[in-house]
Structure formats: structure tokens, C-alpha cells
Design a protein around this motif. Sequence first.
Motif, PDB file in Angstrom:
ATOM      1  N   PRO A 385      34.828  70.500  39.061  1.00  0.00           N
ATOM      2  CA  PRO A 385      33.596  69.862  38.590  1.00  0.00           C
ATOM      3  C   PRO A 385      33.796  69.257  37.207  1.00  0.00           C
ATOM      4  CG  PRO A 385      33.477  72.219  38.258  1.00  0.00           C
ATOM      5  CD  PRO A 385      34.763  71.956  38.985  1.00  0.00           C
ATOM      6  N   LEU A 386      32.938  68.335  36.846  1.00  0.00           N
ATOM      7  CA  LEU A 386      32.979  67.777  35.484  1.00  0.00           C
ATOM      8  C   LEU A 386      32.091  68.620  34.588  1.00  0.00           C
ATOM      9  CD1 LEU A 386      33.396  64.807  37.192  1.00  0.00           C
ATOM     10  CD2 LEU A 386      33.319  64.131  34.826  1.00  0.00           C
ATOM     11  N   ILE A 387      32.649  69.090  33.496  1.00  0.00           N
ATOM     12  CA  ILE A 387      31.884  69.958  32.586  1.00  0.00           C
ATOM     13  C   ILE A 387      32.077  69.454  31.159  1.00  0.00           C
ATOM     14  CG2 ILE A 387      31.687  72.314  31.681  1.00  0.00           C
ATOM     15  CD1 ILE A 387      32.500  73.385  34.370  1.00  0.00           C
ATOM     16  N   GLY A 388      31.006  69.431  30.394  1.00  0.00           N
ATOM     17  CA  GLY A 388      31.114  68.971  29.005  1.00  0.00           C
ATOM     18  C   GLY A 388      31.506  70.099  28.068  1.00  0.00           C
ATOM     19  N   LEU A 389      32.650  69.911  27.399  1.00  0.00           N
ATOM     20  CA  LEU A 389      33.015  70.830  26.316  1.00  0.00           C
ATOM     21  C   LEU A 389      32.535  70.181  25.004  1.00  0.00           C
ATOM     22  CD1 LEU A 389      36.606  72.319  25.829  1.00  0.00           C
ATOM     23  CD2 LEU A 389      35.057  71.940  23.957  1.00  0.00           C
ATOM     24  N   GLU A 390      32.825  68.921  24.903  1.00  0.00           N
ATOM     25  CA  GLU A 390      32.396  68.002  23.827  1.00  0.00           C
ATOM     26  C   GLU A 390      32.960  68.330  22.451  1.00  0.00           C
ATOM     27  OE1 GLU A 390      31.611  65.960  25.668  1.00  0.00           O
ATOM     28  OE2 GLU A 390      30.046  66.449  27.080  1.00  0.00           O
ATOM     29  N   THR A 391      32.761  69.539  21.962  1.00  0.00           N
ATOM     30  CA  THR A 391      33.318  69.885  20.655  1.00  0.00           C
ATOM     31  C   THR A 391      33.574  71.393  20.599  1.00  0.00           C
ATOM     32  OG1 THR A 391      32.901  69.919  18.270  1.00  0.00           O
ATOM     33  CG2 THR A 391      30.974  70.100  19.675  1.00  0.00           C
ATOM     34  N   GLY A 392      34.567  71.766  19.805  1.00  0.00           N
ATOM     35  CA  GLY A 392      34.819  73.194  19.595  1.00  0.00           C
ATOM     36  C   GLY A 392      34.180  73.656  18.292  1.00  0.00           C
ATOM     37  N   SER A 393      33.573  72.721  17.587  1.00  0.00           N
ATOM     38  CA  SER A 393      32.993  73.052  16.280  1.00  0.00           C
ATOM     39  C   SER A 393      31.549  73.513  16.451  1.00  0.00           C
ATOM     40  CB  SER A 393      33.038  71.813  15.387  1.00  0.00           C
ATOM     41  OG  SER A 393      32.046  71.901  14.396  1.00  0.00           O
ATOM     42  N   VAL A 394      31.282  74.729  16.017  1.00  0.00           N
ATOM     43  CA  VAL A 394      29.921  75.256  16.125  1.00  0.00           C
ATOM     44  C   VAL A 394      28.978  74.425  15.248  1.00  0.00           C
ATOM     45  CG1 VAL A 394      28.482  77.257  15.548  1.00  0.00           C
ATOM     46  CG2 VAL A 394      30.655  77.579  16.753  1.00  0.00           C
ATOM     47  N   ARG A 395      29.474  74.008  14.088  1.00  0.00           N
ATOM     48  CA  ARG A 395      28.639  73.199  13.188  1.00  0.00           C
ATOM     49  C   ARG A 395      28.191  71.909  13.894  1.00  0.00           C
ATOM     50  NH1 ARG A 395      28.329  69.135   9.266  1.00  0.00           N
ATOM     51  NH2 ARG A 395      29.997  68.024  10.335  1.00  0.00           N
ATOM     52  N   MET A 396      29.138  71.258  14.533  1.00  0.00           N
ATOM     53  CA  MET A 396      28.837  69.998  15.216  1.00  0.00           C
ATOM     54  C   MET A 396      27.961  70.267  16.456  1.00  0.00           C
ATOM     55  SD  MET A 396      29.578  66.608  15.339  1.00  0.00           S
ATOM     56  CE  MET A 396      29.372  66.646  13.717  1.00  0.00           C
ATOM     57  N   ALA A 397      28.316  71.321  17.196  1.00  0.00           N
ATOM     58  CA  ALA A 397      27.570  71.647  18.423  1.00  0.00           C
ATOM     59  C   ALA A 397      26.098  71.908  18.098  1.00  0.00           C
ATOM     60  CB  ALA A 397      28.189  72.868  19.101  1.00  0.00           C
ATOM     61  N   LYS A 398      25.853  72.571  16.982  1.00  0.00           N
ATOM     62  CA  LYS A 398      24.458  72.858  16.592  1.00  0.00           C
ATOM     63  C   LYS A 398      23.677  71.565  16.399  1.00  0.00           C
ATOM     64  CE  LYS A 398      24.731  77.101  13.907  1.00  0.00           C
ATOM     65  NZ  LYS A 398      24.962  77.536  12.534  1.00  0.00           N
ATOM     66  N   GLN A 399      24.381  70.538  15.903  1.00  0.00           N
ATOM     67  CA  GLN A 399      23.689  69.272  15.652  1.00  0.00           C
ATOM     68  C   GLN A 399      23.473  68.459  16.920  1.00  0.00           C
ATOM     69  OE1 GLN A 399      25.639  66.866  12.692  1.00  0.00           O
ATOM     70  NE2 GLN A 399      25.808  68.598  11.309  1.00  0.00           N
ATOM     71  N   ILE A 400      24.481  68.426  17.781  1.00  0.00           N
ATOM     72  CA  ILE A 400      24.378  67.471  18.896  1.00  0.00           C
ATOM     73  C   ILE A 400      24.014  68.119  20.240  1.00  0.00           C
ATOM     74  CG2 ILE A 400      25.933  65.799  17.812  1.00  0.00           C
ATOM     75  CD1 ILE A 400      28.139  66.701  19.720  1.00  0.00           C
ATOM     76  N   MET A 401      24.162  69.444  20.339  1.00  0.00           N
ATOM     77  CA  MET A 401      23.881  70.064  21.640  1.00  0.00           C
ATOM     78  C   MET A 401      23.505  71.544  21.454  1.00  0.00           C
ATOM     79  SD  MET A 401      27.787  69.937  23.079  1.00  0.00           S
ATOM     80  CE  MET A 401      28.864  71.317  22.670  1.00  0.00           C
ATOM     81  N   PRO A 402      22.424  71.790  20.732  1.00  0.00           N
ATOM     82  CA  PRO A 402      22.104  73.172  20.365  1.00  0.00           C
ATOM     83  C   PRO A 402      21.837  74.101  21.552  1.00  0.00           C
ATOM     84  CG  PRO A 402      20.315  71.668  19.745  1.00  0.00           C
ATOM     85  CD  PRO A 402      21.474  70.819  20.144  1.00  0.00           C
ATOM     86  N   SER A 403      21.480  73.520  22.721  1.00  0.00           N
ATOM     87  CA  SER A 403      21.174  74.401  23.862  1.00  0.00           C
ATOM     88  C   SER A 403      22.259  74.382  24.932  1.00  0.00           C
ATOM     89  CB  SER A 403      19.859  73.970  24.516  1.00  0.00           C
ATOM     90  OG  SER A 403      18.856  73.868  23.560  1.00  0.00           O
TER      91      SER A 403
END
Length: 616
Positions: A385-403
Motif C-alpha cells: 500500500p502507499l503510506i505517507g511517512l513524509e518527515t521523520g522530524s517531530v517538529r516538522m510533523a507537528k506543523q504539517i500533520m499533527p494528527s
Amino acid sequence: MNSSLPSQNNGNGSKAKSNRDTPAPYTPPADGGKLIVLTAPLSETIDHAGYFIQMAMASLPVWMEFVINRKYPKWRDLEYNEDGSARYMPAGVRLVQKSLLREYTEKDIVACYPDDLDKFIGPNTRVVAVSTHNPLGVTFAAGVYTSIFGSSRQPINSHYAKQAFARIKSNPFRKNYKVVVGGSGGWQIINTNTYEELGVDCVVEGRSESADTMALFAKAIQGKDLPREITVNHPTTRDAILFPDWRTTFGVVEMTTGCGRRCQFCVPDLNPQIDLPKDKMMEAVRANVRQGNKQISLATEDMFIWGQVHTDTPFFFPNREALVDLYTDIVNTPGVEQHVLSHATMAPFVVDPLLIKQLSEVLLPKSPIHIPQVSHHPLKKVLTPLIGLETGSVRMAKQIMPSKGVPFSIEDWPSVVLEGLRVANENNWFPMMTLMVGNPGETDEDSMATLDVIYEMERRGLFAFLVPSIFTPLHDTRMEKKTGVTETKNLTQLQWQIMMKCWKFNLRPGQQSWWGPTSWRVGSIGLWLYKLRRLNGPNFTWPLWMFSGAISEKNLERMGKIYIGKPLKTKNRKELIATMKPHYLQYLRADNGDLPDGYTPPPVKTKTEVDLRVVA
Ligand code: B12
Ligand code: SF4
């Protein structure tokens, strides 16, 4: 997936013809043509070589079409219905067709391949409607690869999309009809203002079922002027969504719309969260099979929300019984020989590992994808399946994909990714995981955090196909106005390292993914010397050396040229569960274990209760 992709065939007993490269001289159709002619670019329509051929054509520049031609010499062969209409078309076209049939008759409408447009466009034609997924290749994970390869930036798919538009534009009856475009890639025409160049009158943003779409067609048929751009409503109920009665490309049948995790960069999440009724999906599967399709794919943003939308349980706790029941019935439908997964999310792998195990038992036998080097299935099958990892940075993840990781906190995103991938790999799921590089405000620390996760995957012997792309602000998303890195030569050395490390990682168990590595390997260092050095800037140099393997990563690190991710201490499933909000615990299944000591969850809903809602 090299040797394991479904081989090309025209199978299914229907007529197969080779598509022409040079158009025949134009003769108007004897019957005056159809009132409404529907089409889609050739490269978005073909399905006989598996998903990956389309993904490759979205990513490879047109000068590399020889790679596709060599791998799939018959990729242009198509199947036809007796009347010369298309035997298969992308699901979007089929839905436009179905929507129109509520107001027009079958005699008025045809869905045909682009090379056959002249057979159906005539003096009677008033609308030519084009459905397109990615006509100009300016979306993420597509534009990036072509731009890296420079001179001819146009992806193969875009070349074929433009070819279809040119044919519509050059028809002698062009002044009689309006050209209406829709589908998930329509915004690319709006954003690049290519209406004139492509000969497009109107781009519809939204679904064909909408009353506004029907009104637009009526207006076009009356010869009235159309707006350049129109946004139409998305149906808000399960019953308002139509299902195709004909064969779709890849046997695509919709499973859900919307998502619910609310990532800031996401388009489909803007649609209402709906899981579609099983009985209608089954009908669409049977329609595909009746018309000779042997493959089915349920289209979704996250397969795991199906059966859990608008129930008493939050959608991010998958409905195990409903999902296993649905997929069992789909793959066991007589005539379905192959089933391919579309999109999913990572957290459900941690939430319910037994669901993953049960789905593997159901789905693996019908998966056409084999990766002998990593699979422990007796026939070496895998699920991707296609799954989004997008970033390993928690700081960045909080901004762009918090949920993105709910029910787990985004603070634990690296743990969710690594633990989820462990569960996936144990069950022969080797996902394609997308990463976004060059997000707005991304720092070197963020890039290093992403590299930490990738190196940790490697250290733990985990495997996924990592598909990096450059952040693209997609139309209408919550990040539409944000700018990240816009040119490959502006990528930092660490951002380049992420890109190159991903592809190196993909090559690890061998040459499974033929298209990505092929595109990278075309003379890797030779190309760099010749052209890429200038095109992609100096930051590209050392990551490319790392990719080539000519100097070991350890030595490159010693030379201060690359960053080797540091070992990560992450949470295991039990530890992740211990951090969950206490009221979520009631939704976990006890048979998976790892519950906090002394906690007894309430009994789960029975299958019958679930089914009542699913078919309601
Ligand atoms: C299945 C799928 C694929 C499959 C099959 C595609 C196919 N040709 O059939 C594969 C895996 C090959 C694929 C590949 C890619 N995909 Co894709 N794919 C999807 C998925 C999951 C479902 C598409 C679908 O069939 N939906 C069901 C149909 C019914 O919906 P629809 O096409 O949108 O049609 C509706 C409306 O748009 C409208 N409509 C459609 N056409 C028309 C025409 C007119 C005239 C009108 C009025 C209305 C209209 O009415 C329809 C409903 O009533 C979507 C996500 C999603 N849920 O949409 C992503 C999605 C469309 N893909 C996406 C991307 C990025 C890609 C790739 C670029 C990925 C890559 N890097 O390789 C490639 C591009 C392929 C190409 N040929 O260029 C993005 C689109 C981004 C964009 N364009 O801006 C999406 C939204 C995924 C995402 N989460 O971001 N994809
Ligand atoms: S998880 Fe995927 S589909 Fe859902 S909102 Fe995020 S990017 Fe979109």
C-alpha cells in the motif's frame, strides 16, 4: 517488482489493437458523432502492466520513454468494445459517464481512447470531456524526478495528456463543442493557466455527481459560454456517490472519500469522510469482472477507516471484522484474480496487528506483486500500500500533520513509523512510503531527523520503498500559499542526501522496483559529470557519490560530506499504548496484548452490529 508485475496481456478475449502513433486522415463519423465524448490520456488509461507503469510514466521524463518501451513493448495495446469505444477507462471517466446517464441516453455518450476521438467527434458533438489525474506533472513525486533529469522536464504522462488535448483542439468541428476537464489533476491547468495552449474551456473542480456539473454540461450543450473554472459540491452522503457499471482502469472501485487526519498539505482530506456501502462496491466489482477485468483495487486515502466512519468508535481504531469481511468478499468474487491495495496510514498497524495478520491471509494470495528477497510468503508475495511517512522530524510533523499518528501523539511519530513498519514487514506488507523534502521552514535539524528514521529502518532490517518528493503546495490545501524549495538546485546537501538515501535504500534487497532505480541509474555518475552537476547545484555532488557506492558512507561521513543517522531509541507497542489518552484504551482489542497491566477492555462490538451500519 520487476519480474513479478502482471505480465502484459490483452487477455480476456476482447479485441486488442495497437494504438497508432500517426493519426489517420480525418473522416467525420457517419452518424454525425456523439453529443458527449469522454476521454482520458492514454497513459492514464492503460492498466495491463500494473500500477507501477503509470507511476513510472508520471515520473520519468519523456526522453526516457525508451525505458518503458523496452520493459513493456506492448504497453500501447488496448482493448475495445464492439462499437470501438474503450473497454476500460479510469474510474473518474466512468463516474462522469454514469452521472450523465441520469440525464442523457447511451446513444448520446461515448467513452473512447484519445486516438479514437475522431471516430466519435462530429457535427453533433457539443461537449468533449476529459478526465485527468496529472496532466502537466506538476504534482509531488512526479515533477521532481523529471526536473532532476533536466533538459526535457515533461513527464511521459504529460506528453500523452498534451497529445490528447491537441487532438481535441485540432478537430475540424472544434468550434461546435466545449472542452470540459475534470479529475484530480484539473487544478494543474488552472494553476499554470494553460487553457489556451491545451484548448480547454472549463475546468471542473469536484465530482461529476453534483447537480452543478450536470448544469454545466447542459449549458455546454446549449452552446452557452462556460466559466473558466467551477468548483462543484462533493456529495455528503454515502448514497449520493455513484458507482461505475463498466470496467475501470486497474478495476478501481471507490471505497472511501476524505480521510480525517487533517494533514495540512492534503487534497483528498478536504472531501467529506465517507465509507461507501459494501453492496454497491460489490456490484462495481462484478461489473468489472463481467467485462473481462481480472484485477480490482479499492480506491481510498486510508483503507483502515472503512467500516468505522460515523460510528461510536473513533475512525482511527479500525473495524477489524468489517474490513476482513469486505476484503474477503472482494477477493473471493469469482473472476477476481488480482487485487492491489491503494493508500493506508501507519498508526493502524500499531493499533491492531491482528487485523494486519488476518488481512494478509486474505489478500496475499491475490497479490500480483512478488519480492522474493524480502517476502517470507511461500509464493514470495507481498502487499504494497502507499503510506505517507513524509518527515521523520517531530517538529516538522507537528506543523504539517499533527494528527497523522492518532491515537498516538505526533511526538511519537518516529516510534509509530518504526513499530508500524515492523508489524507490516512481519506480515509481508512492504509499503511504498512517501517522504516530502523541502517543506516550508525545514531546517537541517529536520532533515537529520528524517535521516535518523531512514538509517534506523536500515539498522533494524526493516523495508519499505521510500519515495521522496519535493514539497508541492497543492491547490486548495491548507498549505496552498506556502512555499518550500522550488528548484532542485536550491535543495540543501542534507535534503539531497534524503533523496539519494531513499533510492539507495530501495535498491537494498535487489532490483525490485525497476522504474525508480532505473531512472536513477542511467549513468548516475556519468550523468552527473555531464549535466546534473550544473543543473542540481553543488549540494547534489556528495549525496550522488553516496548513492553510487563509489565511496563508502562511513568514509563520506569521515570526510564530513554526509550525515549518518544516529541510532534511535523508540517506543515499542506496549510503551506507545501506555502514552495513549486513557479514554482511547477502551477501543483497543485485548487479543493483541500490550494493554496496561491490570486494564480490562470492554467487549468489542459484534460483527452484526457493525454490518447493520455498513449496509444501512
Ligand atoms: C487509484 C489512484 C491511482 C492509481 C490509478 C490511477 C488511474 N489512472 O486510474 C495509480 C496508482 C496508477 C495512481 C498513480 C498516480 N497518482 Co493517484 N490516485 C489514485 C486514487 C487513490 C484514486 C483515484 C480514483 O480513481 N478515484 C475514484 C474516481 C471516481 O475519482 P476521480 O478520478 O477524482 O473522479 C471524480 C471527480 O474528480 C470527477 N471527475 C473526474 N473526471 C472528471 C471529468 C470531468 C469532465 C468532470 C466534470 C468531472 C470529473 O468526478 C469523479 C466522481 O464523480 C487517488 C486518491 C483519490 N481518492 O482520488 C490518487 C490521487 C488522484 N493520485 C495522486 C497522485 C499524486 C498520483 C501520482 C502522480 C503518484 C506518483 N508519483 O506516481 C500518479 C500519477 C499517475 C499518472 N498516470 O500520471 C494524487 C493526485 C494529486 C494531484 N493530481 O494533484 C491523489 C489525489 C492521491 C493523493 N492522496 O494525493 N493513482
Ligand atoms: S493521512 Fe494521508 S490522506 Fe489522510 S489527511 Fe494525511 S495525507 Fe491526507
